[in-house]
Scaffold this active site. Structure first.
Site, mmCIF file in Angstrom:
data_model
loop_
_atom_site.group_PDB
_atom_site.id
_atom_site.type_symbol
_atom_site.label_atom_id
_atom_site.label_comp_id
_atom_site.label_asym_id
_atom_site.label_seq_id
_atom_site.Cartn_x
_atom_site.Cartn_y
_atom_site.Cartn_z
ATOM 1 N N LYS B 45 0.849 -1.196 0.000
ATOM 2 C CA LYS B 45 0.000 0.000 0.000
ATOM 3 C C LYS B 45 0.890 1.254 0.000
ATOM 4 C CE LYS B 45 -3.733 2.520 1.037
ATOM 5 N NZ LYS B 45 -4.772 2.669 -0.016
ATOM 6 N N CYS B 134 -2.036 10.381 -6.500
ATOM 7 C CA CYS B 134 -2.628 10.789 -5.217
ATOM 8 C C CYS B 134 -3.239 12.160 -5.374
ATOM 9 C CB CYS B 134 -1.586 10.937 -4.116
ATOM 10 S SG CYS B 134 -0.361 9.652 -4.056
ATOM 11 N N GLY B 243 -5.144 -2.736 -14.075
ATOM 12 C CA GLY B 243 -6.506 -2.315 -14.398
ATOM 13 C C GLY B 243 -7.339 -3.454 -14.936
HETATM 14 C C1 FMN Z 1 -9.191 -0.399 -2.350
HETATM 15 C C2 FMN Z 1 -8.123 0.087 -3.277
HETATM 16 C C3 FMN Z 1 -7.047 0.810 -2.769
HETATM 17 C C4 FMN Z 1 -6.048 1.281 -3.610
HETATM 18 N N1 FMN Z 1 -4.988 1.947 -3.086
HETATM 19 C C5 FMN Z 1 -3.924 2.296 -3.876
HETATM 20 C C6 FMN Z 1 -2.772 2.871 -3.345
HETATM 21 O O1 FMN Z 1 -2.637 3.088 -2.150
HETATM 22 N N2 FMN Z 1 -1.751 3.193 -4.191
HETATM 23 C C7 FMN Z 1 -1.827 2.963 -5.537
HETATM 24 O O2 FMN Z 1 -0.877 3.244 -6.260
HETATM 25 N N3 FMN Z 1 -2.934 2.394 -6.082
HETATM 26 C C8 FMN Z 1 -3.975 2.053 -5.282
HETATM 27 N N4 FMN Z 1 -5.090 1.454 -5.841
HETATM 28 C C9 FMN Z 1 -5.118 1.198 -7.279
HETATM 29 C C10 FMN Z 1 -4.676 -0.225 -7.601
HETATM 30 O O3 FMN Z 1 -3.319 -0.426 -7.277
HETATM 31 C C11 FMN Z 1 -4.878 -0.522 -9.079
HETATM 32 O O4 FMN Z 1 -3.994 0.286 -9.833
HETATM 33 C C12 FMN Z 1 -6.288 -0.252 -9.544
HETATM 34 O O5 FMN Z 1 -7.194 -0.752 -8.588
HETATM 35 C C13 FMN Z 1 -6.607 -0.876 -10.903
HETATM 36 O O6 FMN Z 1 -6.374 -2.230 -10.922
HETATM 37 P P1 FMN Z 1 -7.499 -3.362 -10.618
HETATM 38 O O7 FMN Z 1 -8.612 -3.147 -11.588
HETATM 39 O O8 FMN Z 1 -6.753 -4.629 -10.787
HETATM 40 O O9 FMN Z 1 -7.944 -3.143 -9.210
HETATM 41 C C14 FMN Z 1 -6.120 1.016 -4.999
HETATM 42 C C15 FMN Z 1 -7.206 0.292 -5.506
HETATM 43 C C16 FMN Z 1 -8.206 -0.168 -4.668
HETATM 44 C C17 FMN Z 1 -9.360 -0.915 -5.264
#
Ligand code: FMN
Ligand code: FAD
Ligand code: FAD
Ligand code: FMN
Ligand code: FES
Ligand code: FES
Lengths: 247, 288, 288, 247
Positions: B45, B134, B243
């Site tokens: 995270k 962010c 993604g």
């Molecule tokens: C609950 C949650 C928390 C996330 N927190 C972060 C984070 O702290 N830092 C970050 O770079 N991406 C964060 N993301 C983005 C994910 O790393 C990822 O790039 C994004 O969810 C797209 O991928 P996915 O469709 O596989 O979830 C978060 C995503 C979710 C769903």
């Protein structure tokens, strides 16, 4: 990992359980109300009363779905499920095995005094578990009629409707119960907490509902605001003291 | 933990990476059914300079093919993270699976200060991912990329501060992602993670407005395109595709269109067994 | 056709607009079941300076909650469009429903020249929508917004050239959409259409790669958020919400979060009766 | 509107039809092959042979889906549908009325010479229509067995399998047919065009398949490359001369 914060209420279980993944086969389904069902599985899983599981709903949801745990007299896992959407409908209707992650959250260890359990039909499995485990009375508070078979089978005490629920609370506060455990809708838990604490009964414990994604403390999605700051239902709960949440 | 790094290659054992955020600080390590030999790396995270308590609930919801979250970067901050690194839990994770550190910030200075503070610890991580999506107080809630000059300066400063394998995590908002990737490459960064969540607005089951970032299946065609566009322009950069990856086929498409590794985020919420499945299907694909 | 314009209001009879592209050059007017009294305006397909024959097939495909298209702005160009305006068909459309003209370009100069050429005809249209999401040859296939200074200059020049009600159609790529909207507002533009398609990559039913723009239901939460963000910053700009509107509830949410009017694009492909349905449900909402 | 370009092949219909929206009730469904069905509706619609309709598939597709039109002896609308995905499955299985837009595209008017129609089972409705309307022989070329009932009912000439199809083409080119109309998969249309034109038969007409979104010339999605540039299947077609498409 970020270590879970210390439990706020006395007597809570501090046992740190190990998660595992299980495939559950349905053994029996009983109707509790017209939209709520008690499902017993063939399998046995070690858990503490108050803990929950996350159920994979296949193509019917993007997250596993949380349900509090119960067990039958032989220790077979039980959950009660109210159909509210595609995932719960799948859980009730499918003939497939269900993939679950369990046991999650902390168990609930009640104060060493007289207490009672109040659950909505959707949380009957948990209610039955706590009632049997700690040998305390169980009350079921429903909006709609309960199925006669299940009432008979478990000898359920129940009331139906909001009006009767308030009446039940009125009655209970004059009994010698010093704590209550409530599990149902957010509204029901809030009303109960406020109603009883207005009468001086502070030890009302509630099993909270927050949207869960991971269930294991990773995603930080299940946050809830408490009097001592943000907590996470899947790690610090799901059981909290009501007055930590609502004043 | 062996840590080969050569140029812009991470040499993961499998080209599959746990995404920053969904994976928390290693909590998935407690699920015994995951075969860690099939997981290339675990991204933690995002850590920020100061502790963040995150947003008020509701924080997450899922429907119609996407997850929305507004966790608000809840994290222990640098000090808390340092303590965490000394705990047995995180050490155990690091000793079993390569770990990528994710860092974020509200301002230019925070990114830089955090980078400096982290220096003594960076050798524990196979790569450092900078989360440039962010929300940023200086830019009215938008990310640091909204001022392209400042962002380029930041890339330069960070590159000078560390010889770690550094990865810029880019979203599709705030600029054209392939242009942003070109900037990162031109400043000597080793990799990019494309894409991050896309901002969305959803009404949850209790009729509450959730302003958050979208993840999940709906992102897939968008992320796949982004990978394709970045790879077209930058043959040498390391690309982590993020993604909407849920299946081995999704992962293979990402690699076919240019990804070196594939990130699994929201799919963990459906079932973490996706790691084993995808990991197995990608095992053949070596030296990533 | 009465054409009240006051400041940044279009005063449509209903706040529902046919999107540029899906609606072509008025073809839907031939479907007799559409109640045109319920349609606020019909946006024509984007016109460019020179005729474009569009991309090679496959050009469109739909699955999993989105439509992808790579039409490639097929349009008759200024000369062809002039001829079209003289045809009975388009005249009939214009005489029954307010029409918004959409213009696009490959370069700064093309936008400007087209604007000048169109001047004598602009009074037929209640507004001119500038499509700033066309792939742009000068910017390596990206749109004109990728050079923010050039784009601002273009906004200035166009604003000087015409006193028509001008609307900038913005996508979520290439910059933060709320910042781009602020630029347009600060240059005296009357409105913005948010959002346009998002770039995606899909494999079609015949296993062909389709690089195109995504539209349809999956865009909805993203477009809704964009509307919200733009309105938060710009209380006075006219906002046309575009992206994934399929139902009266979708349309109402868009309006609730800040849209003045709602655009219907891909939903026409499912069934053009969506115009009547949404039109009816929004009839109460006046003076948009 | 941009006026449709002039039809390339001789004898084509130039009639400009008016579209309308209809709600169709199913009257009868006959199995053609195991996955392909002939659906007859209660309603009658004026159309020219060769034209098509777009069928709303409700929640099972984001666009209406194109099907060529036919009619029974009384003029009731018929379509034949091969199940290939969610939309076609819905069309075949639903008990709901079907919402369609029709008639679309241009009708086909064959040259005033001897000719023949060849269709895949999925295009049987269109084949039957053309054969009856212009009084020319119809051949059905299938990959899998045809249902006996339908063969009997319509007295169908048919062949099964790729090998027999090539054999059929060999036979037909020695008959006195001067034109052919082919409607089926892209592959089948291409092979037929190339095969016959290699034998000097240039007048092969094909009903093209391109992904359709609007069906009315608005979206420009159904583009196809022809020897005379980009054309739109829904406006300039769906019938084209094969040698306009494949050389
Ligand atoms: C609950 C949650 C928390 C996330 N927190 C972060 C984070 O702290 N830092 C970050 O770079 N991406 C964060 N993301 C983005 C994910 O790393 C990822 O790039 C994004 O969810 C797209 O991928 P996915 O469709 O596989 O979830 C978060 C995503 C979710 C769903
Ligand atoms: C710790 C905990 C224990 C629970 N125990 C029980 C129980 O024993 N019996 C029971 O019937 N219900 C229980 N619930 C609620 C149950 O998880 C939801 O009703 C279920 O997830 C709905 O799934 P769905 O796909 O049918 O709903 P959807 O159609 O997806 O959504 C309907 C509503 O269900 C709730 N919901 C949906 N997904 C989740 C999720 N991932 N996490 C939390 N809530 C969600 C939301 O309020 C949502 O508005 C519990 C919830 C929590 C947090
Ligand atoms: C002018 C024309 C006439 C046609 N006539 C017939 C007919 O008489 N009988 C028949 O069985 N089929 C016909 N088709 C093909 C038929 O339209 C598709 O099989 C149908 O749309 C598939 O829908 P689905 O939802 O089941 O498929 P999906 O699961 O969505 O996709 C499966 C495949 O079907 C095709 N397809 C899907 N949607 C469309 C669309 N909107 N437009 C074109 N192709 C699509 C694509 O090749 C796709 O790969 C015709 C196609 C065209 C263009
Ligand atoms: C086939 C197709 C063609 C389009 N052509 C244009 C265009 O020429 N100009 C434009 O500004 N937008 C164009 N768009 C974008 C739409 O106007 C609309 O902004 C987008 O599709 C999102 O809305 P929707 O989800 O309602 O379709 C096109 C969209 C589609 C699907
Ligand atoms: S559900 Fe993920 S932290 Fe609680
Ligand atoms: S399907 Fe839209 S132009 Fe042919």
């Amino acid at each position: 990992m970020v270590s879970s914060s210390i439990r706020q209420f006395d007597g809570s279980s501090e046992k740190k359980t190990k998660y595992n993944v299980f495939e559950l086969s349905k053994r029996e389904i009983m109707e509790i109300t017209v939209d709520t069902f008690l499902i017993t599985f063939e399998e046995k899983i070690d858990f503490s009363p108050g803990q929950f599981c996350m159920v994979d709903v296949n193509d019917f949801g993007l997250t596993r779905k949380p349900f509090t745990l119960g067990s039958d007299a032989e220790g077979r896992i039980m959950i009660s499920v109210k159909i509210v959407g595609a995932g719960t409908e799948y859980i009730v209707k499918t003939q497939n095995k269900l993939n679950i992650l369990a046991p999650l959250g902390r168990g609930f260890l009640p104060p060493n005094k007289n207490g009672a359990i109040i659950v909505a039909p959707s949380c009957l499995a948990e209610g039955l578990e706590l009632s049997r485990y700690f040998d305390v009375p169980l009350f079921v508070a429903s909006r709609t009629n309960l199925n006669d078979d299940i009432v008979q089978h478990y000898g359920l005490n129940y009331i139906i409707g909001d009006y009767d629920y308030i009446y039940l609370l009125e009655k209970l506060k004059f009994s010698n119960f010093e704590w209550f455990f409530v599990s149902g809708s957010k509204k029901m838990e809030e009303i109960t907490t406020k109603h009883l604490s207005a009468e001086g009964i502070k030890e009302v414990f509630v099993s909270l509902n927050e949207y869960m994604a991971c269930g294991i403390g990773a995603c930080k999605g299940c946050a809830v605001e408490t009097t001592s700051g943000i907590k996470h239902v899947c790690q610090d709960g799901p059981v909290f003291r009501g007055d930590e949440i609502w004043r | 933990m062996e840590m080969k790094k050569s140029g812009n290659k991470l040499n993961l054992r499998t080209p599959i990476v746990i995404a920053s955020g969904p994976g928390g600080f290693g909590e998935y390590f407690e699920i015994p059914t995951i075969d860690w030999a099939l997981v290339g790396a675990y991204t933690l995270k995002t850590v920020t300079l100061n502790r963040k308590i995150g947003n008020k609930p509701p924080r997450i919801y899922a429907k119609d093919g996407y997850v929305i979250n507004r966790i608000g970067l809840e994290n222990p901050g640098f000090e808390g993270f340092k303590a965490l690194m000394e705990e047995r839990g995180l050490e155990e994770v690091i000793s079993h699976v390569p770990v990528i550190l994710s860092v974020g910030g509200d301002t230019f200075d925070e990114y830089v200060e955090l980078t400096r503070l982290l220096k003594p610890y960076l050798n524990r991580f196979i790569a450092i991912e900078y989360n440039f999506s962010c929300p940023n107080v200086q830019h009215g809630g938008l990310s640091i990329v909204s001022d392209k000059n400042e962002w380029r300066r930041l890339l330069q400063v960070v590159r000078k501060e560390t010889d770690s394998f550094i990865i810029a995590k880019l979203g599709i908002e705030g600029g054209f992602i392939e242009q942003m990737a070109e900037v990162a490459a031109s400043e000597g960064w080793n990799g990019v993670t494309v894409i991050n969540t896309i901002r969305g607005l959803m009404i949850d089951g209790e009729n509450r407005v959730v302003l958050g970032g979208l993840s999940g299946p709906n992102l897939f065609p968008i992320a796949l395109r982004a990978v394709y566009e970045v790879r077209k322009r930058l043959p040498d950069i390391y690309i982590i595709a993020s993604g909407g990856v849920y299946t081995p086929d999704d992962a293979k498409l990402m690699i076919e269109f240019g990804a070196d590794a594939v990130s699994i985020g929201s799919a963990l919420f459906k079932n973490e067994s996706v790691l084993n499945e995808i990991g197995k299907s990608l095992q053949g694909i070596q030296n990533t």
